[in-house]
Motif scaffolding. Sequence first.
Motif, PDB file in Angstrom:
ATOM      1  N   UNK A 211      -1.388 -16.510  -0.147  1.00  0.00           N
ATOM      2  CA  UNK A 211      -0.773 -16.616  -1.467  1.00  0.00           C
ATOM      3  C   UNK A 211      -1.659 -15.945  -2.518  1.00  0.00           C
ATOM      4  N   UNK A 212      -2.946 -16.142  -2.402  1.00  0.00           N
ATOM      5  CA  UNK A 212      -3.868 -15.527  -3.375  1.00  0.00           C
ATOM      6  C   UNK A 212      -3.842 -14.012  -3.235  1.00  0.00           C
ATOM      7  N   UNK A 213      -3.798 -13.536  -1.996  1.00  0.00           N
ATOM      8  CA  UNK A 213      -3.761 -12.082  -1.779  1.00  0.00           C
ATOM      9  C   UNK A 213      -2.484 -11.481  -2.358  1.00  0.00           C
ATOM     10  N   UNK A 214      -1.371 -12.170  -2.150  1.00  0.00           N
ATOM     11  CA  UNK A 214      -0.105 -11.669  -2.697  1.00  0.00           C
ATOM     12  C   UNK A 214      -0.132 -11.677  -4.232  1.00  0.00           C
ATOM     13  N   UNK A 215      -0.675 -12.741  -4.788  1.00  0.00           N
ATOM     14  CA  UNK A 215      -0.711 -12.859  -6.251  1.00  0.00           C
ATOM     15  C   UNK A 215      -1.563 -11.757  -6.870  1.00  0.00           C
ATOM     16  N   UNK A 216      -2.534 -11.292  -6.109  1.00  0.00           N
ATOM     17  CA  UNK A 216      -3.433 -10.254  -6.632  1.00  0.00           C
ATOM     18  C   UNK A 216      -2.791  -8.863  -6.598  1.00  0.00           C
ATOM     19  N   UNK A 217      -1.669  -8.744  -5.917  1.00  0.00           N
ATOM     20  CA  UNK A 217      -0.994  -7.448  -5.799  1.00  0.00           C
ATOM     21  C   UNK A 217       0.028  -7.300  -6.919  1.00  0.00           C
ATOM     22  N   UNK A 218      -0.198  -6.363  -7.803  1.00  0.00           N
ATOM     23  CA  UNK A 218       0.722  -6.192  -8.943  1.00  0.00           C
ATOM     24  C   UNK A 218       2.097  -5.721  -8.489  1.00  0.00           C
ATOM     25  N   UNK A 219       2.137  -5.044  -7.356  1.00  0.00           N
ATOM     26  CA  UNK A 219       3.424  -4.505  -6.906  1.00  0.00           C
ATOM     27  C   UNK A 219       4.290  -5.542  -6.183  1.00  0.00           C
ATOM     28  N   UNK A 220       3.727  -6.696  -5.918  1.00  0.00           N
ATOM     29  CA  UNK A 220       4.461  -7.697  -5.124  1.00  0.00           C
ATOM     30  C   UNK A 220       5.047  -8.785  -6.024  1.00  0.00           C
ATOM     31  N   UNK A 221       6.341  -9.051  -5.839  1.00  0.00           N
ATOM     32  CA  UNK A 221       6.987 -10.167  -6.531  1.00  0.00           C
ATOM     33  C   UNK A 221       7.587 -11.093  -5.476  1.00  0.00           C
ATOM     34  N   UNK A 222       7.338 -12.373  -5.608  1.00  0.00           N
ATOM     35  CA  UNK A 222       7.880 -13.351  -4.656  1.00  0.00           C
ATOM     36  C   UNK A 222       9.034 -14.097  -5.318  1.00  0.00           C
ATOM     37  N   UNK A 223      10.179 -14.075  -4.655  1.00  0.00           N
ATOM     38  CA  UNK A 223      11.377 -14.730  -5.163  1.00  0.00           C
ATOM     39  C   UNK A 223      11.744 -15.850  -4.185  1.00  0.00           C
ATOM     40  N   UNK A 224      11.641 -17.092  -4.622  1.00  0.00           N
ATOM     41  CA  UNK A 224      11.934 -18.206  -3.712  1.00  0.00           C
ATOM     42  C   UNK A 224      13.402 -18.618  -3.819  1.00  0.00           C
ATOM     43  N   UNK A 225      13.856 -19.341  -2.819  1.00  0.00           N
ATOM     44  CA  UNK A 225      15.257 -19.782  -2.800  1.00  0.00           C
ATOM     45  C   UNK A 225      16.213 -18.607  -2.776  1.00  0.00           C
ATOM     46  N   UNK A 226      15.814 -17.523  -2.126  1.00  0.00           N
ATOM     47  CA  UNK A 226      16.605 -16.286  -2.145  1.00  0.00           C
ATOM     48  C   UNK A 226      17.129 -15.973  -0.742  1.00  0.00           C
ATOM     49  N   UNK A 227      18.432 -15.807  -0.648  1.00  0.00           N
ATOM     50  CA  UNK A 227      19.047 -15.467   0.644  1.00  0.00           C
ATOM     51  C   UNK A 227      19.707 -14.095   0.551  1.00  0.00           C
ATOM     52  N   UNK A 228      19.439 -13.253   1.534  1.00  0.00           N
ATOM     53  CA  UNK A 228      20.101 -11.945   1.591  1.00  0.00           C
ATOM     54  C   UNK A 228      21.502 -12.168   2.167  1.00  0.00           C
ATOM     55  N   UNK A 229      22.506 -11.750   1.427  1.00  0.00           N
ATOM     56  CA  UNK A 229      23.885 -12.009   1.872  1.00  0.00           C
ATOM     57  C   UNK A 229      24.599 -10.749   2.357  1.00  0.00           C
ATOM     58  N   UNK A 230      24.086  -9.579   2.011  1.00  0.00           N
ATOM     59  CA  UNK A 230      24.725  -8.337   2.474  1.00  0.00           C
ATOM     60  C   UNK A 230      23.751  -7.174   2.384  1.00  0.00           C
TER      61      UNK A 230
ATOM     62  N   UNK B  14       0.804  -1.217   0.000  1.00  0.00           N
ATOM     63  CA  UNK B  14       0.000   0.000   0.000  1.00  0.00           C
ATOM     64  C   UNK B  14       0.838   1.268   0.000  1.00  0.00           C
ATOM     65  N   UNK B  15       2.130   1.133   0.148  1.00  0.00           N
ATOM     66  CA  UNK B  15       3.010   2.306   0.216  1.00  0.00           C
ATOM     67  C   UNK B  15       4.093   2.294  -0.863  1.00  0.00           C
ATOM     68  N   UNK B  16       4.789   1.180  -0.973  1.00  0.00           N
ATOM     69  CA  UNK B  16       5.993   1.123  -1.817  1.00  0.00           C
ATOM     70  C   UNK B  16       5.631   0.950  -3.293  1.00  0.00           C
ATOM     71  N   UNK B  17       6.584   1.316  -4.162  1.00  0.00           N
ATOM     72  CA  UNK B  17       6.358   1.117  -5.596  1.00  0.00           C
ATOM     73  C   UNK B  17       6.486  -0.351  -5.963  1.00  0.00           C
ATOM     74  N   UNK B  18       7.366  -1.055  -5.246  1.00  0.00           N
ATOM     75  CA  UNK B  18       7.549  -2.483  -5.508  1.00  0.00           C
ATOM     76  C   UNK B  18       7.933  -3.171  -4.205  1.00  0.00           C
ATOM     77  N   UNK B  19       7.378  -4.352  -4.012  1.00  0.00           N
ATOM     78  CA  UNK B  19       7.703  -5.142  -2.821  1.00  0.00           C
ATOM     79  C   UNK B  19       8.231  -6.492  -3.294  1.00  0.00           C
ATOM     80  N   UNK B  20       9.516  -6.737  -3.055  1.00  0.00           N
ATOM     81  CA  UNK B  20      10.097  -8.035  -3.415  1.00  0.00           C
ATOM     82  C   UNK B  20      10.159  -8.887  -2.156  1.00  0.00           C
ATOM     83  N   UNK B  21       9.456 -10.004  -2.195  1.00  0.00           N
ATOM     84  CA  UNK B  21       9.469 -10.908  -1.047  1.00  0.00           C
ATOM     85  C   UNK B  21      10.544 -11.960  -1.292  1.00  0.00           C
TER      86      UNK B  21
END
Lengths: 386, 72
Positions: A180-199, A160-167
Motif C-alpha cells: 500500500x505504501x509503495x502504491x501510494x508513493x506512485x503518482x501515476x497510480x490511482x486505487x479505486x475501491x468498490x469498483x467492478x468492471x462490467x464491460x 514504470x510504463x503507462x501514463x496512468x494506472x487505475x487499480x
Amino acid sequence: MSADWDVAVVGAGAAGLTAARVAAGAGLRVVAYERLGPGGQLVNLTTLHDHPGGTGPELTAALTAAAEGAGVRLAYAEVTRVQPGPPTRLTTSEGEVTARVVVVAAGLSPGRLGLPGEAELAGRGVSTCAACDGPLFRGRPVAVVGDDEWTATEALELAGHATAVTVLVPGEPRWSAARDRLLAAQQRVEVLTGAAVTALRGEGALSGVAVRTADGERELAVAGVFPFVGRRGPGGLVEGLAADADGRLVPSAGVLVAGDARAGADQTLAAAEADGRAAGEAAVAALAAGAGSLRVVDPTHGVRPEPAGAGAVAASTAAWTDVALFTNSKPNATELLRGLGGRLQAHWALPELGFAAKESASVAADPDQIDWLAQRFKMVLVAVGD
Amino acid sequence: MELERRGVVAPLVVTETFLPLVQAQARARRVDPRLLVVPHPVGGLTPDELAGRVEGAAGDLLRMADEARGRP
C-alpha cells in the motif's frame, strides 16, 4: 513401497523449486514438473518489491540452479491428475509416474474477468503479464483489476510504463501495508475501491472499460486492462483433496501443498519460499518416518546431469540455403526476427526465408512444428526459447 | 532449444532481462544454446528503436552464422 521418485513436485515456481531443493538436499530422488519452463509467476516480474533477488528471471535462474545443484530433475510435462497412494500416481503429458510423496505447488491460473469479448481481446489490450506486455502501453493509460498482492505488484510494474494506472478493486484491498505504501508513493497510480468492471470496450483492440462503483457506472478510457481476479487454484488436480471456493487446495495427510496453490496462503514471494521450504522439510520427515531407522540414499545424488549434447540426434540434411525464422508471437518479436533475418538473407544471398510462428508465447511449441523445422531447415533463428 | 538437440543451428534471440532465465532453462534441458542478446524490452518499441535492436545484434548473428557454417 517402490516408486519412480521419492518426491514429485508439481510446479516449478518459487515454492516448488524451494521444496524440491530442500528435499533433494536431504538425499532424496526428486522430480519437479513444469509445463513450459521454471519460474511460474516469477518470470512475469522484472522488479521484485519484497525480495533482494534482483529481477524475476534472475531469481528464477538462481532458484533453478540451486535446485539442480541439489540434484533435482526438472521435467517439462503437464501433470493432469494426482492419485494419492501409496505410492502416489501422477498422470502427466509424458506418461504416468509414481512418487512416495507429492508436493503440489502449481500456483494459480491467470486472471479472468469473465466478460464478453475477453478472449478476443487477449493480446490486444487484455493481458495478465505486466513484464511481458507492459512496454506495449508506454505513454498510455491502463487499468489493473484485483485486490491481492499480485494486483499491487503488477500495478507497480506497469507504473514504470503507462501514463496512468487505475487499480480497480472489487471490494477493499487485501494487499499488505508495505504494498500500500509503495502504491501510494506512485503518482501515476490511482486505487479505486468498490469498483467492478462490467464491460470491455473496443473492436479489434481494447479502448476502454465500463466500471461500476457506488457512485454509478462510468467509462474509463484505457489501452490495456490486466485482470487478477478470477484466478483459480488447481482444485480437482488431486483426487479426494478438498479445495476452497477459489480452487486452492487444503493439504491433508499424504499430500503437501505449497505456495499460492494452498488455501489461505499469503501471496508473497517470501511466503512462497517459506511454504516451499516447509513442504520440502515435511516431505523429508514423512519419508524418514516411513523408513524407520534406514536413511534413504539416492545413488545418483551429486552425480552431474548428462553432458550437453546428450540425446542429440543426427544433423538435419537440409542445406545452408534453408534458413527459417521461428517467432513466439510476442509483440515485436516477429518484426525483430524479420529484421535480423533480412540481414542474414543479404549476407548469404539467400533466395528466401522460411517462417513459422507459435500461437502464443505461453504455450509450448507444437511438436509437429518442431518436426517440420528440424527436417526442412539447416538454421532457424528463434525468438525466443523452445 | 529442442531444435539444437535435433541438429539444427538455432540461435535464440533473448533480451537481457530474460537471459538468466533462458540460461537456467538451457541448463535444465542439458543444452548449450547459441544466444543473441538484445536490450530489454522488445515489445512496445517504435520502428526506429526496433531497427536499433536489429543493428545492435546483426553483427553477432552474422558472426555466429558464419562460424556455424564454417565460413571465415
